[in-house]
Design an enzyme around this catalytic site. Structure first.
Site, short mmCIF file in Angstrom:
data_model
loop_
_atom_site.label_atom_id
_atom_site.label_comp_id
_atom_site.label_asym_id
_atom_site.label_seq_id
_atom_site.Cartn_x
_atom_site.Cartn_y
_atom_site.Cartn_z
N ASP A 99 0.87 -1.18 0.00
CA ASP A 99 0.00 0.00 0.00
C ASP A 99 0.90 1.23 0.00
O ASP A 99 2.12 1.10 0.04
CB ASP A 99 -0.90 -0.04 1.25
N ALA B 95 -8.24 -2.97 1.44
CA ALA B 95 -7.40 -4.07 1.91
C ALA B 95 -6.30 -4.43 0.91
O ALA B 95 -5.31 -5.03 1.27
CB ALA B 95 -8.29 -5.29 2.17
N LYS B 96 -6.51 -4.07 -0.35
CA LYS B 96 -5.54 -4.34 -1.43
C LYS B 96 -5.07 -5.80 -1.40
O LYS B 96 -3.89 -6.08 -1.48
CB LYS B 96 -4.38 -3.36 -1.36
N ARG B 97 -6.03 -6.72 -1.30
CA ARG B 97 -5.72 -8.13 -1.28
C ARG B 97 -5.52 -8.68 -2.70
O ARG B 97 -5.70 -7.96 -3.69
CB ARG B 97 -6.84 -8.90 -0.57
#
EC number: 4.1.1.23
Lengths: 273, 273
Positions: A99, B95-97
């Site tokens: 991130d 969450a940028k999963r």
């Protein structure tokens, strides 16, 4: 844990096996479901039965998050159990985070400081300032996704930017990151033939190699192209080991599967000398 | 929540503001630290004071994970508070999963089923089979990282594959994914001039636009290039709103900042008609 200690462990245990703790309550032996924390009890038994055969354990964080707070408690107990009882083991949070800067710092704190993992997997899409916050922690390792073991790896990772595949760009550019000595890389076993080219770019780095076993990767092939002076490989197996049996003998069955792989690794290490 | 309902909310509130709940205990007003759950109390006050001005809230999951189980409890309470009291609000798990298939399914279950978020941000590096598991949930949205607002975006995202930038490849290829109608995209406000080209590829999709305010992006510029018939934009502001004051009046100060942005958005929506 630093890489020198990791290499010592590899030669001591004659193994470069990493066991993936991807615990799914639909797959664990039924008798465990009566217990208060079946995930932790499952992990504990697997770890106790295999710790002399493996140098690393890799909980896949998704499997814990899927159970909410209960899952996080199981994760905390598992990493604490490892760090307390087997501090010589290398621990990997398979989280695939990444991130913008201050947010990556929060993730790094969560996994390196709060949970005391030795390493974390990180996605490279957002570039340098999303990866460097992880690299600034001493004796902690950032395992960057380079070439993954899934079919989707061909969507972008193997596409060429100025004549060079994206995953090679990721590896090359990451070498210039601050504290790049703390980098390792994920390279899927299903693409073993790519390993010799990767070794041309990063001869000394450790590679975390998933995809041996369930996903069809071949251990001998991976070692042929990927092994280096310091071994430089952590071969992960998850389902093939931890779900070897769904009966009460599951931990012993897991140990048997781990032993098979360890024996092959012992031979490879002997041959290498 | 489906996009039709989201568009209705935008016109009803005359706002396409998303408020980022990136709660850092070092930045919240000191008097909250005496409470049992300062993160939740902070969020609750911010939400109550701004819910008429914003159509979406976006907790950044890293900030909760950094506080371990306590943080997860705060996250659960926050999303439950939103869903119970303001069900008309669109919720985003930032969450940028992204992981291989079965693992992405576990993440999707964690955020869509367990926590009941309307959407989640996902990283595209691992390709189709890492994204599609998220897309299979009805009336849930997958917000794919395309062009992020940080400096590192230039490391890989803007590099060209066969003459076309990686982020454009990501957008184009994702259009062929199964259930692609559930996709939205992250496009940073700091790169507003890229928006007209992106609109050429995905005229109808919603874009989540971070980077207005603290990171230097300009609202008018973003709207000039990015707005479409259905508005199609969620403009996120985090620190600029939630940390407008660190005194006891913090919720009112946040509302004042949100109102400033909402008024600008109201004007843009009027002008658009």
């Amino acid at each position: 844990m630093n890489t020198k200690e990791l290499v010592e462990q590899i030669y001591k245990k004659k193994s470069f096996l990493c066991i993936g703790l991807d615990v799914d309550l639909n797959k664990v032996p039924k008798h465990l479901l009566k217990l208060d924390d079946p995930i932790f009890e499952f992990n504990k038994a697997i770890i106790d039965a295999t710790q002399h055969l493996a140098v690393a354990y890799k909980p896949n964080i998704a499997f814990y998050e899927a159970y909410g707070i209960k899952g996080w408690k199981s994760l905390e107990k598992t990493i604490t159990y490892l760090n307390t009882n087997y501090p010589e083991v290398f621990t990997i949070a398979d989280a695939k985070r990444g991130d913008i800067g201050n947010t990556s710092t929060m993730y790094a704190k969560a996994f390196f400081e709060d949970l005391q993992f030795d390493s974390i997997t990180v996605a490279p899409y957002m570039g340098k300032d999303s990866v460097e916050p992880f690299l600034s922690f001493e004796d902690k390792h950032t395992i960057l996704l380079a070439l993954t073991s899934n079919q989707g790896a061909f969507d972008f990772q193997t596409k060429k930017i100025e004549g060079k595949e994206l995953y090679k760009n990721v590896i090359e550019i990451s070498k210039s990151y601050h504290n790049a000595q703390n980098l390792m890389y994920v390279v899927g076993a299903t693409k073993a033939e790519y390993l010799s080219e990767i070794r041309g770019i990063i001869p000394d780095s450790f590679l975390l190699v998933p995809g041996v076993g369930a996903q069809g990767g071949n251990l001998q092939e991976v070692c042929k192209y990927g092994i280096n002076d310091q071994v430089g490989l952590l071969i992960n197996s998850s389902r093939g080991i931890i779900y070897a049996s769904d009966a009460e003998d599951y931990a012993q069955a897991a140990a048997n599967k781990a032993l098979e792989l360890q024996k092959q690794m012992e031979e490879i290490l002997l041959f290498k000398k």
